[in-house]
Write a protein that holds these residues in place. Structure first.
Motif, PDB file in Angstrom:
ATOM      1  N   MET A  71       0.847  -1.145  -0.164  1.00  0.00           N
ATOM      2  CA  MET A  71      -0.183   0.134  -0.098  1.00  0.00           C
ATOM      3  C   MET A  71       0.765   1.201   0.021  1.00  0.00           C
ATOM      4  N   THR A  72       2.051   1.187  -0.289  1.00  0.00           N
ATOM      5  CA  THR A  72       2.876   2.426  -0.790  1.00  0.00           C
ATOM      6  C   THR A  72       2.003   3.350  -1.519  1.00  0.00           C
ATOM      7  N   ILE A  73       1.568   2.514  -2.737  1.00  0.00           N
ATOM      8  CA  ILE A  73       0.555   3.047  -3.581  1.00  0.00           C
ATOM      9  C   ILE A  73      -0.773   2.332  -3.659  1.00  0.00           C
ATOM     10  N   ARG A  74      -1.667   3.054  -3.673  1.00  0.00           N
ATOM     11  CA  ARG A  74      -2.847   2.168  -3.583  1.00  0.00           C
ATOM     12  C   ARG A  74      -4.086   3.180  -4.332  1.00  0.00           C
ATOM     13  N   GLY A  75      -5.289   2.602  -4.508  1.00  0.00           N
ATOM     14  CA  GLY A  75      -6.383   3.417  -5.451  1.00  0.00           C
ATOM     15  C   GLY A  75      -6.209   2.799  -6.758  1.00  0.00           C
ATOM     16  N   ALA A  76      -7.426   2.358  -7.303  1.00  0.00           N
ATOM     17  CA  ALA A  76      -7.393   1.488  -8.373  1.00  0.00           C
ATOM     18  C   ALA A  76      -7.004   2.096  -9.738  1.00  0.00           C
ATOM     19  N   PRO A  77      -6.957   3.623 -10.108  1.00  0.00           N
ATOM     20  CA  PRO A  77      -6.301   4.042 -10.964  1.00  0.00           C
ATOM     21  C   PRO A  77      -4.814   4.195 -10.809  1.00  0.00           C
ATOM     22  N   ALA A  78      -4.517   4.309  -9.625  1.00  0.00           N
ATOM     23  CA  ALA A  78      -2.928   4.452  -9.439  1.00  0.00           C
ATOM     24  C   ALA A  78      -2.193   3.112  -9.755  1.00  0.00           C
ATOM     25  N   ILE A  79      -2.927   2.127  -8.935  1.00  0.00           N
ATOM     26  CA  ILE A  79      -2.211   0.867  -9.007  1.00  0.00           C
ATOM     27  C   ILE A  79      -2.318   0.422 -10.511  1.00  0.00           C
ATOM     28  N   GLY A  80      -3.080   0.762 -11.379  1.00  0.00           N
ATOM     29  CA  GLY A  80      -3.084   0.377 -12.778  1.00  0.00           C
ATOM     30  C   GLY A  80      -1.836   0.977 -13.334  1.00  0.00           C
ATOM     31  N   VAL A  81      -1.522   2.425 -13.220  1.00  0.00           N
ATOM     32  CA  VAL A  81      -0.463   2.987 -13.931  1.00  0.00           C
ATOM     33  C   VAL A  81       0.889   2.220 -13.168  1.00  0.00           C
ATOM     34  N   ALA A  82       0.896   1.944 -12.053  1.00  0.00           N
ATOM     35  CA  ALA A  82       1.907   1.458 -11.380  1.00  0.00           C
ATOM     36  C   ALA A  82       2.405   0.241 -12.219  1.00  0.00           C
ATOM     37  N   GLY A  83       1.261  -0.771 -12.320  1.00  0.00           N
ATOM     38  CA  GLY A  83       1.635  -1.832 -13.029  1.00  0.00           C
ATOM     39  C   GLY A  83       2.167  -1.610 -14.413  1.00  0.00           C
ATOM     40  N   ALA A  84       1.588  -0.680 -15.150  1.00  0.00           N
ATOM     41  CA  ALA A  84       2.480  -0.384 -16.563  1.00  0.00           C
ATOM     42  C   ALA A  84       3.620   0.072 -16.422  1.00  0.00           C
ATOM     43  N   MET A  85       4.197   1.011 -15.274  1.00  0.00           N
ATOM     44  CA  MET A  85       5.201   1.333 -15.059  1.00  0.00           C
ATOM     45  C   MET A  85       6.271   0.300 -14.369  1.00  0.00           C
ATOM     46  N   GLY A  86       5.649  -0.768 -14.107  1.00  0.00           N
ATOM     47  CA  GLY A  86       6.871  -1.810 -13.543  1.00  0.00           C
ATOM     48  C   GLY A  86       7.072  -2.503 -14.677  1.00  0.00           C
ATOM     49  N   ILE A  87       6.255  -2.915 -15.824  1.00  0.00           N
ATOM     50  CA  ILE A  87       6.603  -3.384 -16.977  1.00  0.00           C
ATOM     51  C   ILE A  87       7.640  -2.617 -17.890  1.00  0.00           C
ATOM     52  N   ALA A  88       7.270  -1.228 -17.544  1.00  0.00           N
ATOM     53  CA  ALA A  88       8.212  -0.237 -18.366  1.00  0.00           C
ATOM     54  C   ALA A  88       9.785  -0.574 -17.703  1.00  0.00           C
ATOM     55  N   LEU A  89       9.800  -0.675 -16.529  1.00  0.00           N
ATOM     56  CA  LEU A  89      10.968  -0.785 -15.658  1.00  0.00           C
ATOM     57  C   LEU A  89      11.752  -2.105 -16.100  1.00  0.00           C
ATOM     58  N   ALA A  90      10.930  -3.215 -16.274  1.00  0.00           N
ATOM     59  CA  ALA A  90      11.762  -4.292 -16.834  1.00  0.00           C
ATOM     60  C   ALA A  90      12.030  -4.148 -18.310  1.00  0.00           C
ATOM     61  N   ALA A  91      11.387  -3.410 -18.955  1.00  0.00           N
ATOM     62  CA  ALA A  91      11.687  -3.127 -20.306  1.00  0.00           C
ATOM     63  C   ALA A  91      13.020  -2.438 -20.197  1.00  0.00           C
ATOM     64  N   ALA A  92      13.127  -1.438 -19.376  1.00  0.00           N
ATOM     65  CA  ALA A  92      14.429  -0.564 -19.375  1.00  0.00           C
ATOM     66  C   ALA A  92      15.614  -1.149 -18.964  1.00  0.00           C
ATOM     67  N   HIS A  93      15.320  -2.330 -18.016  1.00  0.00           N
ATOM     68  CA  HIS A  93      16.699  -2.708 -17.088  1.00  0.00           C
ATOM     69  C   HIS A  93      16.942  -4.136 -17.473  1.00  0.00           C
ATOM     70  N   HIS A  94      16.147  -4.951 -18.153  1.00  0.00           N
ATOM     71  CA  HIS A  94      16.552  -6.236 -18.205  1.00  0.00           C
ATOM     72  C   HIS A  94      17.528  -6.624 -19.343  1.00  0.00           C
TER      73      HIS A  94
END
Ligand code: MRU
Length: 376
Positions: A71-94
């Motif tokens: 719950m560092t980040i919470r709320g439905a729209p916020a966690i949606g964008v967090a999920g997308a940015m998680g994949i972007a992080l993996a794309a950037a660093h893998h």
């Protein structure tokens, strides 16, 4: 970077309003942001609010999963964008060496992120959308990486735009003199910026409507008293905190005339999954013929789910219920056990209108939501 509201309060107390404003603006940020220079994600740490304002920086996708779950980040729209940015992080660093290898890795990570929390459909919606970009063909690896990162940033910007549109539709339904019971936190902190139900209240206030908000404290994690009240102070909107079990009293006596909340998932028939306690609030409002407004972006609407019974309800750690203290003492016996469903279902028949970024849906929701889905 951290600051406490004491800094701002101190400046205000010394009569330094412009400096306080400047201080606040300097530290203003969206709930979640992509930091291009370091290919990282910065988010406001909502666990410390209202006392401590701080940010968390994530460089790895699994840090995003942890941030969503704790719950560092919470709320439905916020966690949606967090999920997308998680994949972007993996794309950037893998360190993949081919496009196919990176696509395979991102597919697996996408599945993992989608399961971080089960109820808010925005998380699955966001992962599905960004995976659509991953699956396209690219001339080279940097092309794939860049497309995924750009899509995540675009989704953050679109979230703000959607919330602004929703605020416009929602504000039209609010009248001078309304006393609104608000549940959970649906403000800027629950989205990238602005938010859903609280965004509508904020805009109506800016339009000069005289509103008063009764803030459900929202046990067990107190998103109302910790986060919604914190936001309302910044917008200078008059409010009072109430415990969740006071709502019925205010509706029965006519001291409140509307209830407002967001949604984590809305089924095709208009049943709404939202923060635990929403159902009781909507029941009490209906019993007393008060208006019940749900405000949610279209990404919270799941037309593949027929009704609320099919929506998974997250059960969280019972310590969230048991771990409270009163006058320095625990609120329950040491060996007490507890239940902790984080959401409940409010049946469509208890809801007066669903405000979305595409317009307002009225009953019968089966028809109006389906019509709005075709309206892009
Ligand atoms: O457990 P949370 O704090 O993530 O729950 C949030 C809510 O239930 C909100 O009301 C919902 O996400 C809609 S707000 C945009």
């Amino acid at each position: 970077m951290t600051y406490t509201r004491l800094h701002v309060k101190l400046l205000l107390r010394k009569g330094k309003r412009p400096q306080a404003r400047a201080f606040f603006d300097a530290y203003y940020m969206r709930t979640i942001e992509w930091d291009s220079p370091s290919a990282a994600v910065r988010m406001i740490d909502q666990r410390g609010l209202p006392g401590r304002f701080s940010q968390v920086t994530c460089f790895q996708y699994h840090e995003i999963i942890t941030a969503i779950q704790n719950m560092t980040i919470r709320g439905a729209p916020a966690i949606g964008v967090a999920g997308a940015m998680g994949i972007a992080l993996a794309a950037a660093h893998h360190q993949a060496s081919t496009i196919e290898e990176l696509q395979t890795v991102l597919r697996k990570i996408g599945e993992e992120i989608a399961q971080a929390r089960p109820t808010a459909v925005n998380l699955r919606w966001a992962v599905k959308r960004i995976m659509g970009v991953v699956e396209q063909s690219y001339p080279n690896l940097p092309g794939l990486r860049e497309a995924v990162i750009s899509e995540a940033q675009r989704m953050a910007d679109e979230d703000v735009d959607a919330n602004r549109r929703m605020a416009g539709f929602g504000a039209e339904l609010l009248k001078d003199g309304d006393v609104i019971i608000h549940h959970c936190n649906t403000g800027s902190l629950a989205a990238v910026d602005w938010g859903t139900a609280l965004g509508a209240i904020r805009l109506a206030h800016e339009q000069g409507k005289n509103l008063h908000v009764l803030v459900d404290e929202t046990r067990p994690r107190l998103q109302g008293s910790r986060l919604t009240a914190w936001e309302l102070e910044q917008y200078h909107i008059p409010y009072e905190i109430i415990t969740d079990n006071m709502a019925g009293h205010f509706l029965y006596t006519g001291l409140a005339n509307k209830v407002m909340f967001g949604a984590d998932r809305i089924a095709a028939n208009g049943d709404v999954a939202n923060k635990i306690g929403t159902y009781m609030l909507a029941l009490a409002a209906n019993e007393n013929q008060k208006t019940v407004l749900c405000v949610a972006p279209f990404s919270s609407i799941d037309l593949n789910t027929q009704n609320g019974d099919q929506i998974p309800i997250e059960e969280r750690d019972p310590r969230e219920v048991l771990g409270l203290s009163f006058e320095g003492e625990p609120v329950c016996p040491a060996d007490a056990t507890a239940r902790n469903p984080a959401f409940d279902i409010t049946p469509y028949k208890l809801i007066s209108a669903i405000v979305t970024d595409r317009g307002v849906a009225y009953p019968p929701f089966e028809n109006s939501l389906s019509n709005l889905s075709k309206s892009l």
